[in-house]
Design an enzyme around this catalytic site. Structure first.
Site, mmCIF file in Angstrom:
data_model
loop_
_atom_site.group_PDB
_atom_site.id
_atom_site.type_symbol
_atom_site.label_atom_id
_atom_site.label_comp_id
_atom_site.label_asym_id
_atom_site.label_seq_id
_atom_site.Cartn_x
_atom_site.Cartn_y
_atom_site.Cartn_z
ATOM 1 N N ASP A 60 -10.118 -8.435 3.610
ATOM 2 C CA ASP A 60 -9.249 -8.448 4.787
ATOM 3 C C ASP A 60 -10.084 -8.168 6.021
ATOM 4 O O ASP A 60 -10.157 -7.041 6.493
ATOM 5 C CB ASP A 60 -8.148 -7.389 4.613
ATOM 6 C CG ASP A 60 -7.241 -7.304 5.826
ATOM 7 O OD1 ASP A 60 -7.356 -8.166 6.717
ATOM 8 O OD2 ASP A 60 -6.427 -6.372 5.874
ATOM 9 N N LYS A 62 -9.518 -10.148 8.715
ATOM 10 C CA LYS A 62 -8.726 -10.776 9.782
ATOM 11 C C LYS A 62 -9.641 -11.576 10.706
ATOM 12 O O LYS A 62 -9.744 -11.330 11.915
ATOM 13 C CB LYS A 62 -7.910 -9.734 10.546
ATOM 14 C CG LYS A 62 -6.883 -9.061 9.647
ATOM 15 C CD LYS A 62 -5.915 -8.199 10.408
ATOM 16 C CE LYS A 62 -4.908 -7.553 9.476
ATOM 17 N NZ LYS A 62 -5.490 -6.520 8.593
ATOM 18 N N ASP A 65 -12.669 -15.777 15.081
ATOM 19 C CA ASP A 65 -13.795 -16.078 15.974
ATOM 20 C C ASP A 65 -13.960 -17.597 16.085
ATOM 21 O O ASP A 65 -13.118 -18.363 15.608
ATOM 22 C CB ASP A 65 -15.061 -15.393 15.425
ATOM 23 C CG ASP A 65 -15.976 -14.902 16.537
ATOM 24 O OD1 ASP A 65 -16.276 -15.701 17.456
ATOM 25 O OD2 ASP A 65 -16.393 -13.737 16.493
HETATM 26 O O1 O7M Z 1 0.705 0.358 2.793
HETATM 27 P P1 O7M Z 1 -0.065 0.700 4.044
HETATM 28 O O2 O7M Z 1 0.787 0.698 5.258
HETATM 29 O O3 O7M Z 1 -0.885 1.949 3.902
HETATM 30 O O4 O7M Z 1 -1.174 -0.435 4.223
HETATM 31 C C1 O7M Z 1 -0.866 -1.744 4.554
HETATM 32 C C2 O7M Z 1 -2.111 -2.590 4.518
HETATM 33 O O5 O7M Z 1 -1.776 -3.912 4.940
HETATM 34 C C3 O7M Z 1 -3.221 -2.121 5.455
HETATM 35 O O6 O7M Z 1 -4.459 -2.461 4.843
HETATM 36 C C4 O7M Z 1 -3.021 -2.950 6.695
HETATM 37 O O7 O7M Z 1 -4.236 -3.161 7.379
HETATM 38 C C5 O7M Z 1 -2.494 -4.259 6.110
HETATM 39 N N1 O7M Z 1 -1.605 -5.046 6.982
HETATM 40 C C6 O7M Z 1 -0.487 -4.478 7.541
HETATM 41 O O8 O7M Z 1 -0.156 -3.324 7.288
HETATM 42 N N2 O7M Z 1 0.292 -5.237 8.384
HETATM 43 C C7 O7M Z 1 0.037 -6.522 8.677
HETATM 44 O O9 O7M Z 1 0.779 -7.148 9.418
HETATM 45 C C8 O7M Z 1 -1.081 -7.128 8.084
HETATM 46 C C9 O7M Z 1 -1.841 -6.396 7.198
HETATM 47 C C10 O7M Z 1 -2.803 -7.123 6.448
HETATM 48 O O10 O7M Z 1 -3.142 -6.894 5.329
HETATM 49 O O11 O7M Z 1 -3.234 -8.186 7.036
HETATM 50 C C11 O7M Z 1 -3.907 -9.052 6.291
#
Ligand code: O7M
Length: 215
Positions: A60, A62, A65
């Site tokens: 992940d 994201k 670029d």
């Molecule tokens: O269960 P949590 O809240 O502790 O973690 C959620 C995980 O999902 C954490 O790694 C976040 O960075 C990711 N995430 C979100 O919470 N919201 C989003 O909209 C997108 C992500 C994500 O994984 O994006 C790929």
């Protein structure tokens, strides 16, 4: 990714010892482990090589670029053994195409973020989420990321992408979303972090979420 448990662990711990302990404890209950900046900045990309011995890894980063930089990031991640990568879509079709091309060369997956799960996720993403979802389909991505905190948006996005692409959905537990509700709304997998890795028993916490989804 094989759909057995419908659960992806978000392994946002920052040290190798905890990461490997938790990954081993929950491995029977997860289909994949999502690794992002917290762990890779803490331990380096080598942690991916260790985790893939336990479960498939989705990186992940994201990715957001220009196409050439995206290509370099994807190549690094897939060479480390990741089975998938998460990218943004707002950088445009050429950037996403670059990620999909590398993924196709490696036989791996690209998941594109549509609307984010936190409250601020509606500010800028809401107006473009559906266009990003359409672009993910056109570009040949494997799936999209959509918010478990808003199952109605998962439903909307499912209508746009059809049945071929997957929806992976974060926001269960610590952010207030329900695993069962978002699976009913059309998600294929939930992504869960804190409710599992902060639990005294990560395995029990993961099993409980699986049970909620009847998997
Ligand atoms: O269960 P949590 O809240 O502790 O973690 C959620 C995980 O999902 C954490 O790694 C976040 O960075 C990711 N995430 C979100 O919470 N919201 C989003 O909209 C997108 C992500 C994500 O994984 O994006 C790929």
């Amino acid at each position: 990714m094989d759909k057995k448990n419908r659960l992806i662990l978000a392994l946002d711990v920052t040290d190798r010892e905890n990461a490997l302990r938790i990954a081993n404890e929950v491995s029977d209950y997860v289909d994949s482990i999502k690794v992002g900046y917290p762990l890779v900045l803490g331990e380096g990309l080598g942690i991916v090589k260790e985790l893939v011995e336990i479960a498939p890894v989705i990186a992940d980063f994201k990715v957001a670029d220009i196409p050439n930089t995206d290509r370099l990031i994807c190549e690094h991640v897939f060479n480390a053994g990741a089975a998938g990568i998460i990218t943004h879509g707002f950088t445009g079709r050429d950037s996403l195409d670059s990620c999909v091309k590398v993924a196709n060369d490696f036989g791996t997956d690209v998941y594109v973020v549509t609307e984010m799960s936190h409250p601020g996720g509606v500010e800028f993403f809401r107006p473009v989420a559906e266009d990003i979802a359409k672009m993910a389909v056109e570009a040949g991505a494997s799936g999209v990321v959509a918010p478990a905190t808003r199952p109605e948006r998962v439903k909307d996005i499912r209508k746009i992408i059809g049945e071929e692409l997957s929806i992976i959905s974060p926001g269960v537990g610590a952010q207030g979303g329900s695993a069962a509700d978002v699976i009913r709304a059309g998600a294929d997998w939930v992504i869960v972090g804190r409710s599992i890795y902060n639990s005294d028993s990560p395995a029990e916490a993961a099993k409980k979420i699986c049970d909620e989804m009847n998997c």
